[in-house]
Scaffold this motif. Sequence first.
Motif, PDB file in Angstrom:
ATOM      1  N   ALA A   3       0.671  -1.255  -0.132  1.00  0.00           N
ATOM      2  CA  ALA A   3      -0.048  -0.121   0.198  1.00  0.00           C
ATOM      3  C   ALA A   3       0.958   1.380  -0.143  1.00  0.00           C
ATOM      4  N   ASP A   4       2.013   1.216   0.722  1.00  0.00           N
ATOM      5  CA  ASP A   4       2.876   2.298   0.768  1.00  0.00           C
ATOM      6  C   ASP A   4       3.433   2.639  -0.656  1.00  0.00           C
ATOM      7  N   ARG A   5       3.725   1.573  -1.236  1.00  0.00           N
ATOM      8  CA  ARG A   5       4.405   1.696  -2.777  1.00  0.00           C
ATOM      9  C   ARG A   5       3.336   2.289  -3.660  1.00  0.00           C
ATOM     10  N   VAL A   6       1.943   1.775  -3.569  1.00  0.00           N
ATOM     11  CA  VAL A   6       1.057   2.361  -4.417  1.00  0.00           C
ATOM     12  C   VAL A   6       0.786   3.981  -4.194  1.00  0.00           C
ATOM     13  N   ILE A   7       0.924   4.206  -2.857  1.00  0.00           N
ATOM     14  CA  ILE A   7       0.981   5.801  -2.491  1.00  0.00           C
ATOM     15  C   ILE A   7       2.119   6.582  -3.115  1.00  0.00           C
ATOM     16  N   GLU A   8       2.937   5.834  -3.157  1.00  0.00           N
ATOM     17  CA  GLU A   8       4.370   6.476  -3.862  1.00  0.00           C
ATOM     18  C   GLU A   8       4.077   6.653  -5.029  1.00  0.00           C
ATOM     19  N   TRP A  16      -5.827  -7.243  -7.524  1.00  0.00           N
ATOM     20  CA  TRP A  16      -6.363  -8.465  -7.771  1.00  0.00           C
ATOM     21  C   TRP A  16      -6.232  -8.931  -6.406  1.00  0.00           C
ATOM     22  N   LEU A  17      -7.552  -9.779  -6.011  1.00  0.00           N
ATOM     23  CA  LEU A  17      -7.744 -10.459  -4.778  1.00  0.00           C
ATOM     24  C   LEU A  17      -7.396  -9.429  -3.724  1.00  0.00           C
ATOM     25  N   PRO A  18      -8.232  -8.379  -3.421  1.00  0.00           N
ATOM     26  CA  PRO A  18      -7.763  -7.424  -2.209  1.00  0.00           C
ATOM     27  C   PRO A  18      -8.367  -7.991  -1.119  1.00  0.00           C
ATOM     28  N   ALA A  22      -2.939  -3.071   5.501  1.00  0.00           N
ATOM     29  CA  ALA A  22      -2.815  -2.774   4.109  1.00  0.00           C
ATOM     30  C   ALA A  22      -4.186  -2.427   4.014  1.00  0.00           C
ATOM     31  N   SER A  23      -5.224  -2.886   4.349  1.00  0.00           N
ATOM     32  CA  SER A  23      -6.679  -2.592   4.062  1.00  0.00           C
ATOM     33  C   SER A  23      -7.018  -1.253   4.617  1.00  0.00           C
ATOM     34  N   GLU A  55     -12.713 -12.224  -5.597  1.00  0.00           N
ATOM     35  CA  GLU A  55     -13.692 -13.471  -5.693  1.00  0.00           C
ATOM     36  C   GLU A  55     -14.404 -13.653  -4.332  1.00  0.00           C
ATOM     37  N   HIS A  56     -13.972 -12.928  -3.346  1.00  0.00           N
ATOM     38  CA  HIS A  56     -14.713 -13.078  -2.136  1.00  0.00           C
ATOM     39  C   HIS A  56     -14.763 -11.660  -1.360  1.00  0.00           C
ATOM     40  N   PRO A  57     -15.674 -10.755  -2.023  1.00  0.00           N
ATOM     41  CA  PRO A  57     -15.733  -9.452  -1.356  1.00  0.00           C
ATOM     42  C   PRO A  57     -16.183  -9.246  -0.030  1.00  0.00           C
ATOM     43  N   GLU A  58     -16.948 -10.383   0.554  1.00  0.00           N
ATOM     44  CA  GLU A  58     -17.535 -10.617   1.762  1.00  0.00           C
ATOM     45  C   GLU A  58     -16.234 -10.391   2.873  1.00  0.00           C
ATOM     46  N   ARG A  59     -14.789 -10.714   2.569  1.00  0.00           N
ATOM     47  CA  ARG A  59     -13.870 -10.722   3.400  1.00  0.00           C
ATOM     48  C   ARG A  59     -13.235  -9.221   3.390  1.00  0.00           C
ATOM     49  N   LEU A  60     -13.975  -8.403   2.672  1.00  0.00           N
ATOM     50  CA  LEU A  60     -13.148  -6.923   2.437  1.00  0.00           C
ATOM     51  C   LEU A  60     -13.608  -6.161   3.705  1.00  0.00           C
ATOM     52  N   LEU A  61     -13.325  -5.092   4.108  1.00  0.00           N
ATOM     53  CA  LEU A  61     -13.490  -4.330   5.206  1.00  0.00           C
ATOM     54  C   LEU A  61     -15.010  -3.712   4.750  1.00  0.00           C
TER      55      LEU A  61
END
Length: 382
Positions: A139-144, A161-163, A170-171, A192-198
Motif C-alpha cells: 500500500a505504501d508503494r502504491v501511494i508513492e 487483484w484479490l484484495p 494494508a486494508s 472473488e470474495h468481497p465479503e472478506r473486505l472491510l
Amino acid sequence: MQFKDIAGQQELKDHLVRSIEKGRISHAQLFTGGAGMGALPLAVAYVQYLNCTNRKDGDSCGECPSCRQIAELAHPDLHWVFPVNKQGKKSGEAVLSDEFLPLFRRLFTERKGYFSPREWFDTLDLGKTLKGLITAKEADRVIEKLSLKSFLGAYKCVIVWLPETMNEEASNKLLKILEEPWEKTLFLLVSEHPERLLGTILSRTQEISVPRLELEVLEAEALRAGVSDPAEARHLARLASGDLLELRQLTGGEEDLQRKENFSLFCSLMRLSYNDKHLELLDWAEQAAQLSREQQRALLLDSVRLLRESYMLHAGLSSISYLWGEEADFCRKFAPFIGNGNIEPLVAEIESALQQLGQNGNPTIVFTHFALAVSKRINRLK
C-alpha cells in the motif's frame, strides 16, 4: 486486452462502455466474480478502453500506443497489486508485486487473462505453509507511485487483484487512499470474495458484479476448442456451470490431480463419519493439515460443492446436477445421508474452517474439529 477478447458478458461490456462514454467513471470500482467468469480480463479491458485514443465500435482500437502497452500489462500509468510471497525471504524483507510482475504478465498472456488464484500461487511455488498476501508495504508503494505525475496525461490506474488477501494494516491504508483519491486516479479491485473486505472499503467502491457465463457462450467456446459433436459441446458447457476455466479443463481432457485428491479425501471423510471411525478421522485431519494453505482451501470448497450436489440428488433434482464420472457415482449413493436436517450445518462447518484457516488457525486443530463435527452431522441421518 479488448472487450472482444473476453468470452460472453456482452450486457456487462455494453454497460462499462456506456459508463465511460457518459463520463460516469467512479474512482473506485469493485469487480466481483470467479476467475472463470472473466472479472480480471474485464477490468483490464475497461482500463484499455478508458485510455484508448481511437475508440471504435464499442471497443478499444488495440493499435494505439496506450492499447499496446496495456495489452502487455506494461503501461507506465497502470499499476498492479496482487498477493505475493516467496520461500526463504529474510526477516523484515518487503515482498512486493513489482518483483513478480514479469511472472504475472507471462501467466496472464498464456491464459488470456483467465487463471485461478491457485494457479498463480502454484506459479509462485509457495510450498505448504506460505500463502499469498498483500501487505502494508504494498500500500505504501502504491501511494508513492500515485504521488508522481501521470506519464501520458491520462488516468493513473491501479488494479488490485484479490484484495481479500490484504492484511488489516494494508486494508486501512488502502481505505485512506479511497477516501482521499488523487485527481484522474482509478482503482479497480477484482475480488472473488468481497465479503472478506472491510465494510468501509465496500461502502467506498462501486460494485460491478460479473455473473456466470451463459450456457450458449460456453457451448460456442467448446466448439471452438475442437469438440465436434454439438450434443457433447452442450453437455460439457452445462457441466462447466458458467465457468470458462472449468470448461477448458473439460474440453482439454485434463485430469485435475488436485480435484481428484480432494474427491478422494471427501469420500474418505464421509465414509469414516458414517462408520464412526473416530481414530481414523484424526488421521484424516492430520493428512488434510499437511496440505498447503491453498490446497486446504480447495479441499473445503470442493467439499461444499459435492455436499450441495448430493443434496440436489436427495431432493430429486438430478436433472440440474453438475456431476459426472466417479463423483456422480459416489454422490448418488451418498445422497440419502444429506438432507434438510444437516446440509446447512455442514456448509456452516466448512465456512467456519475456511475462516479459521484465513486467520492462520492451526490446520491440525481446525481439521480435527471439522472432521469430528462432520461425523456428528452425517450420523444424524443414519
